[in-house]
Design an enzyme around this catalytic site. Structure first.
Site: not given
Length: 345
Positions: A171, A235-237
């Protein structure tokens, strides 16, 4: 109680898991299209997995396998993960490929390299790792390793069912309101819809509309706003933990990104994945464990009865035997003399 004190088992999802899976999907961020917020689609996901597990398969095809992580003490489902044997079996899987174009003019003595994004379906046919979602309270410990890496043991145990290449999409940057910098700068102009709706269509309706609406020519990255450029390959956390696990498994992130949010797409040759390369097959022996025991990731060789867990074991490589406690044999659904696969934790 920490997850190091609890015991978990990874197993294929069954229909009675639907309410728990629906709860987990509802708590996941916008953009996790592999776990759509649709009861019907989640039911279909379980049904497709059940059909694949009951099928005789000699090659890499349309099968998908959906797993849940179950807490042994009360059988509560705390996580999900999945494998798609051949991504894009019915329709191509689209990504942006990071490319470089050379702009040169000898008369002006100019030689310039330009970063571009090229729409492609290079990864169609690869085995796809998806749907990694874990209850936040268990994201800091070995439980996450079990949820992610047990899939590699399943691939190793049933190698003929999967491709020689494995990928997973992370994500990318987006906020809680569903604003993604790359989508807002690029995709919105061609689709005319918000990022959450685009991801919903992908999760529920498929990705065939992408080729119809996305530009076919390379996208010149320097022409995008700075925040959109910065989002490419990030990248999303939410995806940092699964990405870190896969990177330790030998995956790399250099070549491809998601077409919607620009999230990194990690990839590896199947035989070079750490768990696949280092796994061993052994015969089960039951015995109280002494000080020589160490923690292993262990799975049986079943399909619909597949079970994987983390257990303390004593592995004798010369004899091809692994000594397990009786309670761990019960968790794995194996008896003395059965074969299992295992890998170092």
């Amino acid at each position: 109680m920490s997850d190091t004190q609890l015991r978990f088992v990874l197993r294929p999802a069954v229909y009675t898991d639907l309410p728990a899976v629906e709860r987990i999907a509802g708590a996941s961020p916008v953009g996790v299209i592999s776990l759509p917020r649709s009861r019907e689609k989640l039911f279909d996901k379980i049904a497709a997995s059940q059909a694949a597990l009951s099928s005789e398969v000699s090659g890499c095809g349309e099968e998908s396998y959906f797993f849940v992580l179950e807490r042994s003490s009360d059988r509560e489902v705390v996580g999900t993960c999945a494998i798609v044997a051949s991504a894009g079996f019915d329709e191509p899987v689209y990504h942006f490929r990071n490319d470089t174009l050379i702009h040169a003019c000898r008369e002006l003595n100019i030689h310039h390299r330009v970063h571009v994004l090229s729409l492609c379906h290079d990864l169609t046919g690869s085995t796809l790792l998806t749907s990694f979602v874990l209850d936040p309270q268990y994201r800091f410990g070995s439980t996450a390793e079990l949820l992610s890496r047990a899939r590699m043991l399943f691939i190793a145990a049933h190698r003929q069912r999967f491709s020689d290449h494995v990928v997973s999409a992370m994500l990318g940057p987006c906020d809680d309101e569903g604003h993604a910098p790359l989508w807002d700068a690029l995709g919105r102009h061609f689709f005319g819809i918000d990022y959450p709706l685009a991801e919903f269509y992908c999760g529920v309706k498929g990705r065939s509309f992408i080729a119809e609406l996305m530009p076919q020519h390379p996208i010149y990255v320097p022409l995008l706003p700075p925040e959109a450029q910065d989002a490419i390959g990030q990248i999303h956390p939410f995806s940092r933990l699964p990405c870190e696990i896969l990177m330790r498994e030998g995956f790399d992130t250099e070549r491809y990104v998601d077409i919607f949010d620009g999230g990194a797409v990690v990839q590896a040759r199947t035989e070079e994945i750490r768990t696949v390369a280092q796994h061993k097959q052994a015969t089960v022996r039951v015995h109280p464990l002494g000080s020589a025991a160490a923690e292993y990731l262990i799975a049986n060789l079943e399909l619909s009865g597949f079970r994987a867990c983390i257990a303390r074991a004593a592995f004798d490589a010369l004899k091809g035997e692994v000594w397990l406690a009786e309670e761990d044999c019960v968790r794995l659904g194996v008896v003395p003399g059965a074969s299992v696969v295992l890998a170092p934790l």
